[in-house]
Design a protein around this motif. Structure first.
Motif, PDB file in Angstrom:
ATOM      1  N   ALA A  68       2.166  -6.990   4.045  1.00  0.00           N
ATOM      2  CA  ALA A  68       1.015  -6.823   4.937  1.00  0.00           C
ATOM      3  C   ALA A  68       1.381  -7.115   6.393  1.00  0.00           C
ATOM      4  O   ALA A  68       0.753  -6.578   7.305  1.00  0.00           O
ATOM      5  CB  ALA A  68      -0.139  -7.713   4.492  1.00  0.00           C
ATOM      6  N   ASP A  71       5.555  -3.603   9.985  1.00  0.00           N
ATOM      7  CA  ASP A  71       5.242  -2.332  10.632  1.00  0.00           C
ATOM      8  C   ASP A  71       6.518  -1.507  10.717  1.00  0.00           C
ATOM      9  O   ASP A  71       7.566  -2.015  11.149  1.00  0.00           O
ATOM     10  CB  ASP A  71       4.698  -2.606  12.033  1.00  0.00           C
ATOM     11  CG  ASP A  71       4.127  -1.370  12.680  1.00  0.00           C
ATOM     12  OD1 ASP A  71       4.896  -0.402  12.905  1.00  0.00           O
ATOM     13  OD2 ASP A  71       2.917  -1.359  12.972  1.00  0.00           O
ATOM     14  N   ASP A  93       1.021  -1.015  -4.740  1.00  0.00           N
ATOM     15  CA  ASP A  93       0.791  -1.912  -3.607  1.00  0.00           C
ATOM     16  C   ASP A  93       0.403  -1.074  -2.378  1.00  0.00           C
ATOM     17  O   ASP A  93       1.199  -0.269  -1.892  1.00  0.00           O
ATOM     18  CB  ASP A  93       2.062  -2.719  -3.339  1.00  0.00           C
ATOM     19  CG  ASP A  93       1.886  -3.770  -2.264  1.00  0.00           C
ATOM     20  OD1 ASP A  93       1.469  -3.415  -1.138  1.00  0.00           O
ATOM     21  OD2 ASP A  93       2.188  -4.948  -2.542  1.00  0.00           O
ATOM     22  N   GLU A  94      -0.812  -1.260  -1.886  1.00  0.00           N
ATOM     23  CA  GLU A  94      -1.301  -0.463  -0.754  1.00  0.00           C
ATOM     24  C   GLU A  94      -0.457  -0.647   0.498  1.00  0.00           C
ATOM     25  O   GLU A  94      -0.280   0.291   1.278  1.00  0.00           O
ATOM     26  CB  GLU A  94      -2.763  -0.781  -0.476  1.00  0.00           C
ATOM     27  CG  GLU A  94      -3.688  -0.286  -1.571  1.00  0.00           C
ATOM     28  CD  GLU A  94      -5.151  -0.610  -1.316  1.00  0.00           C
ATOM     29  OE1 GLU A  94      -5.492  -1.136  -0.225  1.00  0.00           O
ATOM     30  OE2 GLU A  94      -5.963  -0.332  -2.207  1.00  0.00           O
ATOM     31  N   ASN A  95       0.067  -1.851   0.718  1.00  0.00           N
ATOM     32  CA  ASN A  95       0.905  -2.073   1.894  1.00  0.00           C
ATOM     33  C   ASN A  95       2.255  -1.376   1.755  1.00  0.00           C
ATOM     34  O   ASN A  95       2.792  -0.861   2.739  1.00  0.00           O
ATOM     35  CB  ASN A  95       1.091  -3.567   2.158  1.00  0.00           C
ATOM     36  CG  ASN A  95      -0.154  -4.163   2.776  1.00  0.00           C
ATOM     37  OD1 ASN A  95      -0.611  -3.728   3.827  1.00  0.00           O
ATOM     38  ND2 ASN A  95      -0.732  -5.139   2.102  1.00  0.00           N
ATOM     39  N   GLN A  97       2.713   1.415   0.065  1.00  0.00           N
ATOM     40  CA  GLN A  97       2.375   2.823   0.293  1.00  0.00           C
ATOM     41  C   GLN A  97       2.231   3.107   1.789  1.00  0.00           C
ATOM     42  O   GLN A  97       2.741   4.114   2.293  1.00  0.00           O
ATOM     43  CB  GLN A  97       1.095   3.192  -0.440  1.00  0.00           C
ATOM     44  CG  GLN A  97       1.206   3.184  -1.947  1.00  0.00           C
ATOM     45  CD  GLN A  97      -0.138   3.416  -2.608  1.00  0.00           C
ATOM     46  OE1 GLN A  97      -1.030   4.037  -2.044  1.00  0.00           O
ATOM     47  NE2 GLN A  97      -0.292   2.902  -3.818  1.00  0.00           N
ATOM     48  N   ARG A  98       1.535   2.219   2.482  1.00  0.00           N
ATOM     49  CA  ARG A  98       1.341   2.381   3.926  1.00  0.00           C
ATOM     50  C   ARG A  98       2.676   2.418   4.649  1.00  0.00           C
ATOM     51  O   ARG A  98       2.923   3.287   5.494  1.00  0.00           O
ATOM     52  CB  ARG A  98       0.474   1.229   4.472  1.00  0.00           C
ATOM     53  CG  ARG A  98       0.361   1.208   6.000  1.00  0.00           C
ATOM     54  CD  ARG A  98      -0.329  -0.058   6.504  1.00  0.00           C
ATOM     55  NE  ARG A  98       0.271  -1.301   6.079  1.00  0.00           N
ATOM     56  CZ  ARG A  98       1.350  -1.864   6.637  1.00  0.00           C
ATOM     57  NH1 ARG A  98       1.970  -1.271   7.639  1.00  0.00           N
ATOM     58  NH2 ARG A  98       1.812  -3.027   6.187  1.00  0.00           N
ATOM     59  N   LEU A  99       3.566   1.501   4.306  1.00  0.00           N
ATOM     60  CA  LEU A  99       4.874   1.457   4.956  1.00  0.00           C
ATOM     61  C   LEU A  99       5.682   2.720   4.684  1.00  0.00           C
ATOM     62  O   LEU A  99       6.290   3.283   5.598  1.00  0.00           O
ATOM     63  CB  LEU A  99       5.653   0.216   4.509  1.00  0.00           C
ATOM     64  CG  LEU A  99       5.180  -1.099   5.124  1.00  0.00           C
ATOM     65  CD1 LEU A  99       5.739  -2.278   4.348  1.00  0.00           C
ATOM     66  CD2 LEU A  99       5.572  -1.169   6.596  1.00  0.00           C
ATOM     67  N   LYS A 101       4.583   5.688   4.065  1.00  0.00           N
ATOM     68  CA  LYS A 101       3.980   6.757   4.875  1.00  0.00           C
ATOM     69  C   LYS A 101       4.384   6.622   6.338  1.00  0.00           C
ATOM     70  O   LYS A 101       4.709   7.612   6.998  1.00  0.00           O
ATOM     71  CB  LYS A 101       2.452   6.724   4.759  1.00  0.00           C
ATOM     72  CG  LYS A 101       1.920   7.246   3.455  1.00  0.00           C
ATOM     73  CD  LYS A 101       0.404   7.130   3.430  1.00  0.00           C
ATOM     74  CE  LYS A 101      -0.134   7.408   2.052  1.00  0.00           C
ATOM     75  NZ  LYS A 101      -1.569   7.178   1.945  1.00  0.00           N
ATOM     76  N   GLU A 102       4.342   5.395   6.867  1.00  0.00           N
ATOM     77  CA  GLU A 102       4.704   5.175   8.272  1.00  0.00           C
ATOM     78  C   GLU A 102       6.146   5.578   8.539  1.00  0.00           C
ATOM     79  O   GLU A 102       6.447   6.202   9.560  1.00  0.00           O
ATOM     80  CB  GLU A 102       4.505   3.699   8.657  1.00  0.00           C
ATOM     81  CG  GLU A 102       3.068   3.275   8.803  1.00  0.00           C
ATOM     82  CD  GLU A 102       2.924   1.789   9.115  1.00  0.00           C
ATOM     83  OE1 GLU A 102       3.943   1.085   9.326  1.00  0.00           O
ATOM     84  OE2 GLU A 102       1.770   1.313   9.164  1.00  0.00           O
ATOM     85  N   GLU A 105       6.318   9.459   8.360  1.00  0.00           N
ATOM     86  CA  GLU A 105       5.645  10.072   9.505  1.00  0.00           C
ATOM     87  C   GLU A 105       6.391   9.835  10.807  1.00  0.00           C
ATOM     88  O   GLU A 105       6.276  10.616  11.748  1.00  0.00           O
ATOM     89  CB  GLU A 105       4.207   9.552   9.614  1.00  0.00           C
ATOM     90  CG  GLU A 105       3.318  10.071   8.503  1.00  0.00           C
ATOM     91  CD  GLU A 105       1.960   9.383   8.427  1.00  0.00           C
ATOM     92  OE1 GLU A 105       1.703   8.431   9.213  1.00  0.00           O
ATOM     93  OE2 GLU A 105       1.161   9.787   7.564  1.00  0.00           O
ATOM     94  N   ALA A 123       2.729   7.201  -2.417  1.00  0.00           N
ATOM     95  CA  ALA A 123       2.498   7.251  -0.976  1.00  0.00           C
ATOM     96  C   ALA A 123       2.199   8.675  -0.506  1.00  0.00           C
ATOM     97  O   ALA A 123       1.811   8.887   0.639  1.00  0.00           O
ATOM     98  CB  ALA A 123       3.706   6.695  -0.228  1.00  0.00           C
TER      99      ALA A 123
END
Length: 185
Positions: A68, A71, A93-95, A97-99, A101-102, A105, A123
């Motif tokens: 969490a 970045d 784990d949503e975090n 997945q977020r990482l 994607k980041e 991208e 993701a």
């Protein structure tokens, strides 16, 4: 080894349980030996359990931070170790997945070994990529829109604006490590 990659920063992400020891430790040590600054983030931060061949508990290792608090803009590459327990937990784990994607991208390097590509499926970044993995993950990847799956030690694919490096299992770690080092140069 030299410090030819000094200044590069690589993030390793895991769950706190069931990480395939060699798939975390060996790439991490290799990159450190090349002068890379490495960070290990885990779902909850703190102690993470490693395993030998997914079932035999091995040593614990410490991660520096919870996912969490991370970045993608702070790193040059992302490494996703495998192990069925780790990968199956991390993919939810949503975090994590977020990482993933980041990193995708942002056009950065993502390296995943064994069951690690499961996270990339969840993701939503696997479409259009040709890759390898542990054989049992093949159908999942194809169903998620991967352009193809190939049975080789290491596969590097540059599509959709980012670089993906994948390998099948712990036996492939030396060539997996070499591919990560080459991508960071």
């Amino acid at each position: 080894m030299s410090n030819q990659l000094a200044g590069k920063k690589v993030l390793f992400i895991t769950s706190n349980t069931g990480i395939e020891r060699d798939e975390l430790v060996k790439p991490l040590e290799t990159l450190k030996a090349h002068g890379v600054l490495v960070a290990h983030g885990s779902s909850d931060g703190g102690t993470t359990q490693t395993f030998v061949q997914d079932t035999e508990k091995d040593r614990t290792v410490e991660s520096q931070v919870a996912l969490a608090g991370l970045d993608a803009s702070d790193f040059d590459a992302l490494v996703i170790p495998g192990g069925t327990v780790n990968a199956d937990t991390l993919r939810l784990d949503e975090n994590a997945q977020r990482l993933a994607k980041e990193f995708a991208e942002s056009g950065k390097v993502i390296a995943a070994i064994c069951h690690g590509p499961w996270l990339l499926i969840n993701a939503g970044v696997i479409a259009g990529k040709t890759l390898t993995s542990y054989p049992s993950v093949r159908l999942d990847l194809e169903n998620a829109g991967a352009a193809g799956w190939i049975d080789v030690e290491v596969k590097q694919c540059q599509a959709n604006g980012w670089t993906l490096i994948t390998s099948r299992n712990p036996n492939d770690i030396p060539v997996f490590n070499d591919a990560i080092v080459a991508a960071l140069k």
